[in-house]
Structures are given as C-alpha cells and as structure tokens.
Design an enzyme around this catalytic site. Structure first.
Site, mmCIF file in Angstrom:
data_model
loop_
_atom_site.group_PDB
_atom_site.id
_atom_site.type_symbol
_atom_site.label_atom_id
_atom_site.label_comp_id
_atom_site.label_asym_id
_atom_site.label_seq_id
_atom_site.Cartn_x
_atom_site.Cartn_y
_atom_site.Cartn_z
ATOM 1 N N SER A 125 0.811 -1.232 0.000
ATOM 2 C CA SER A 125 0.000 0.000 0.000
ATOM 3 C C SER A 125 0.836 1.270 0.000
ATOM 4 O O SER A 125 0.769 2.097 0.927
ATOM 5 C CB SER A 125 -0.945 -0.025 1.193
ATOM 6 O OG SER A 125 -1.679 -1.213 1.145
ATOM 7 N N ARG A 165 7.976 6.267 -3.686
ATOM 8 C CA ARG A 165 8.462 6.880 -2.437
ATOM 9 C C ARG A 165 7.677 6.269 -1.297
ATOM 10 O O ARG A 165 6.527 5.844 -1.476
ATOM 11 C CB ARG A 165 8.253 8.395 -2.452
ATOM 12 C CG ARG A 165 6.832 8.753 -2.759
ATOM 13 C CD ARG A 165 6.521 10.219 -2.636
ATOM 14 N NE ARG A 165 5.080 10.371 -2.792
ATOM 15 C CZ ARG A 165 4.476 10.626 -3.942
ATOM 16 N NH1 ARG A 165 5.189 10.786 -5.026
ATOM 17 N NH2 ARG A 165 3.166 10.728 -3.998
ATOM 18 N N ASP A 168 -3.875 -1.283 -1.839
ATOM 19 C CA ASP A 168 -5.066 -1.604 -1.027
ATOM 20 C C ASP A 168 -6.354 -0.997 -1.613
ATOM 21 O O ASP A 168 -7.432 -1.590 -1.515
ATOM 22 C CB ASP A 168 -4.882 -1.202 0.451
ATOM 23 C CG ASP A 168 -4.365 0.209 0.647
ATOM 24 O OD1 ASP A 168 -4.141 0.922 -0.357
ATOM 25 O OD2 ASP A 168 -4.173 0.615 1.809
#
Ligand code: BGC
Length: 483
Positions: free
Chosen positions: A144, A159, A197
């Site tokens: 996620s 990132r 997710d």
C-alpha cells in the site's frame, strides 16, 4: 455549553474558523482536484495516477486458491483464500503478525526477511506436512505505497508514505526483493500480482456489487482507485493499447495539492509543522490533513499551542506526557468524541488516569470541540477526492467501497463525509443519496486473491498485456496469444 468562560468561548470560535471548511471551499478544492487528476493521467503534476494492470472486474466465477500478503502500515497479514465454485463465495484463513516499528526505518533486507519469515510460519502452520509437496501458490501482494507498474507482477516504489523510510527500496522493484527472500527459504510461492489496497478494495467490492465504481482507503493513509479506459490515459499512448481497454488507476491522491500548483488546501500552522518535521516534507499534503496517522498529531500540536503559547488550557498542569511527537493516535480523538456524558466525565477520567492531567469542565469542552473540528475537517476534505472522480467520470450514481480504521471506527466519519459529498455535488434535499460510500469486503485479502485469479484467467484467455513473467503462473492459455 454550560458556564464556559468568555476566553475559552472565543478560543473555540477561533479554532472553528481555523478548521472549518465550508461548502464553497470544498467545491473549490474539488475543481482543483479534477485538474490534478487529469494532469496525473498525462504523467504531470502531483497525483501519480498509477496504472495497475488490473484490467477488468471479477464476474463472480473466479476460482482457485491464493495467498495474500498485506503489508499495510501497522500489521502484516498473510491469508489463504479459496474462491469456491459457488458464485461470489470464498473461504479464508489468516494470521496477523505485528510489524515491529524499527522495521519501518531499517534496511530492505530486514524488511523482506521478516516478511518471508511470516509467510514461512503461515505455510508451516497451515500446511504442516505438505510443504515439500505443495504446488507453487500464486501470491497477491498488497503493497500500500505508490508504485510504478509496467506489469501487474512488478512495481517500483516511487516513495515511502505513512512515515515509513526503509533504506534501499525507493526506486527499486519490490517483487524481486521479496521473491529473493522467499527463494532463500525454499517457499513454494510466486508473486502473481502486486496491488494497492485501494485497488483490492475496489475489486473485492465489485465482486459482490455491480454498482461499485471507486475503492477508497481511509486509514493510516488515504487514497482512492477507479476503473479508467486506456484512451483516457495519455501517458500510456505509446503502448498502443486499445482505447476501450479497461485499466484500474490507483490515483495515489494523498499527494493532491502537494506542490507547484494553485494551493487550495486550507492548511493550519499545525499542518505546516507536521509536514516540515516529517521524513518526506512537501509530499502527501492532502493525506497529512486527512488520514489516521496524522489526526492525533494535529490534535497534540494544537493542544500544546493552547497550553504553551496561548496559556488558555491546563495552565497549572505539566503536559510532559504529550511532548513526544505522534504519541497520540486517532483513537484518542475518537474516545473524546464518543464520550457519552454531558459533563465529559469519561474524558476527564481518561486524562487523569492515563496522563495525570486534571482538566476542568470548560477545558474539557475546548478539547472536545477541538477533536470534533479535526475529525470533521478530515471527513469533509475526504469527500473532495470522491467527488472529483465522480465529476471527472460522470458517475451520477454509484457505490464507493471503503476500508480503513478511520472509516470503520472514527465516530461520525461516515455521516460527515456523506454530508460533505451532498454539499459538493448539490444533491436535492430529501432524496436518497445517489453516491453511497459503504464498508467494503476485505480488499487486501479477498481483493488480492481475486486480482491474482483475474491475472491467471487473463493468461488462460491469451491476454498477456501487462504480465511480465507468464511462465511462473504455470498455466497454459486456452486461446491464441496477443501479438
Ligand atoms: C499510500 C497509498 C495507500 C494509502 C492507504 C498512502 O500513504 O501511498 O498507496 O493506498 O496510503 O493505505
């Protein structure tokens, strides 16, 4: 509010001015949001709009056994999901493992070793004597964080978000990193799909609900996903995909309005402090004002300001218990908002028992109002992302599948969010809401398994778009492959 002195009343009024986002502002934010969503589809601006290579919704006929790994933010969860022959049905067994805090700031090797150890434990526990005879099990990996995917079975971490800062992963493909650790343990597992997710939530909800159009997470982080057509994704033009081909886009819209744009987010000094002291300043501006990780911190900073600088709150008390950054989480605000007593006695007892603080009634009123304002601002701002997708895609009525601790546990969040959507989208009063956000199926478990199943199904149908390593799926296609 009974007997609240004037200075506290005027402080409450000034906090209300600071944290309230009115309808006009919500609409202005939504317009800017639409603009940034479009920019993202072109490969510009703040919002990554990541193509996921999830290219269709399930039809309820998917079958097979899959592992799902959910690396959320707080826990690590491993599930085995069997999609049964019964339409839309599944069986699930799962184990949760605590994610040690140090791992979030450690090295890539430590992270993947720990993850593979958990998967090994799971297999040993649930398949005690069969381990050596098991066929390779496809794994849906719910990761996620923003990842650039050229294929469904890979993903380069753009990132870290949500306060994570593991060394050696940003800019790298996470799938080989995990697979190496699995191989070292001789585990019969192959990563079939890397999913976000939000994508998992969308797909899991669409499994049982045909009106599902958007998947959202309101948890430690905040984000949304929806189904786009490739013709609307200019940054994929060079791939010559058919215009009407579908593609789920993981928006990563927690990054909305971060920098280089017309700034519309109504940031307070506390939001600015959170950003400046975070491991990634200037990133995830929208998420830092809305998601569960930051709500407690916004509250803590405001509370210390009222005590240290404005000298209006708990003047004769020592607030040392509140001096550590991030020592409060969203459940602290939930507790205060849920205090059922008019005199706020539960809040008073909690402050006394847990933090050694004696708060007078007017101070409790101030704290309660502060919690309400922060919780309400989050729910209202969160409506802008959903409204922006609905307006951009022309979804006049649809369902939005939602998951995450803030959505499921924070008091009044759902109602406040629905009210803000009503205001932004100008729905007629007294009629049923056309866009409804409701709790979804388990996206990072069932959704991950479904996406793995859809990928296998695609290979069988001869459609290998967006799949890097078809051989590891161990399936033969039923029809002629795509050129
Ligand atoms: C991540 C997203 C994720 C969201 C909710 C954000 O910080 O960047 O990938 O969907 O949190 O978990």
């Amino acid at each position: 509010m009974a007997d609240v002195p004037q200075d506290i009343l005027s402080e409450i009024a000034s906090l209300e001015r600071l944290f309230t986002v009115d309808t006009e502002k919500l609409k202005e934010i939504t317009e800017q949001f639409i603009d940034e969503l479009h920019q993202g589809l072109k490969g510009e601006g703040n919002i990554p709009m990541n193509p996921t290579w999830v290219m269709n919704f399930p039809d309820g006929e998917e079958t097979g056994s899959f592992l799902a790994l959910d690396m959320g933010g707080t826990n690590l969860r491993v599930c085995e999901i069997t999609l049964t022959d019964e339409k839309g049905e599944f069986d699930i067994v799962q184990s949760k493992y605590r994610m040690p805090e140090e791992l979030k700031h450690g090295t890539a090797e430590e992270l993947w070793d720990y993850t593979a150890d958990c998967i090994e434990q799971f297999i040993e526990y649930h398949h005690e004597d069969e381990r050596d005879n098991l066929d390779t099990i496809p794994l849906g990996f719910t990761f996620s964080y923003p990842a650039t995917q050229e294929h469904i079975d890979n993903g380069v971490l753009q990132r870290w978000t949500k306060g994570w800062a593991v060394e050696g992963v940003e800019g790298e493909d996470v799938v080989p990193q995990l697979e190496k650790a699995l191989k070292e343990r001789n585990l019969p597992v192959t990563v079939a799909a890397l999913i976000n997710d939000t994508t998992g939530t969308l797909i899991a909800s669409a499994y049982t609900d045909q009106s599902m159009r958007i998947g959202c997470i309101f948890g430690t982080g905040h984000n949304g996903a929806y189904l786009e057509t490739c013709g609307n994704i200019p940054k994929l033009k060079h791939m010559n995909l058919p215009d009407d081909m579908h593609m789920v886009i993981n928006c990563e819209y927690g990054a909305f309005n971060s920098k280089g744009q017309h700034p519309v987010l109504p940031k307070t000094q506390y939001d600015v402090m959170i950003d400046e002291t975070s491991p990634r300043p200037g990133q995830q501006a929208y998420e830092k004002m809305t998601s569960g990780l930051y709500l407690g911190e916004i509250f803590r900073l405001a509370m210390l300001d009222l005590h240290d600088n404005k000298k209006i709150l708990l003047a004769d008390q020592d607030l040392k218990a509140f001096r550590t950054p991030f020592c409060l989480d969203a459940s602290f605000l939930s507790f205060i908002e849920e205090d059922p007593f008019e005199n706020l006695s539960e809040t008073q007892d909690m402050l006394n028992d847990k933090y050694g603080i004696k708060a007078a009634r007017p101070e409790l009123e101030l704290l309660r109002r502060l919690a309400e304002l922060i919780g309400t601002r989050s729910a209202r701002l969160c409506a802008c992302g959903i409204a922006a997708i609905c307006k951009m895609k022309g979804f006049d009525s649809c369902h939005v599948g939602a998951d995450g601790s803030v959505f499921n546990k924070y008091p009044h969040f759902k109602q406040r969010n629905a009210k803000a959507l009503r205001e932004i989208l100008d729905w007629q009063k007294g009629k049923k809401d056309p866009v409804v956000v409701s709790s979804s199926e388990d996206g990072s478990g069932v959704g991950a398994a479904l996406i793995a199943a859809l990928t296998v199904k695609r290979i069988k149908a001869g459609n290998k778009y967006g799949i890097q390593d078809v051989s590891k799926f161990n399936v033969t296609s039923d029809s002629k492959p795509d050129p």
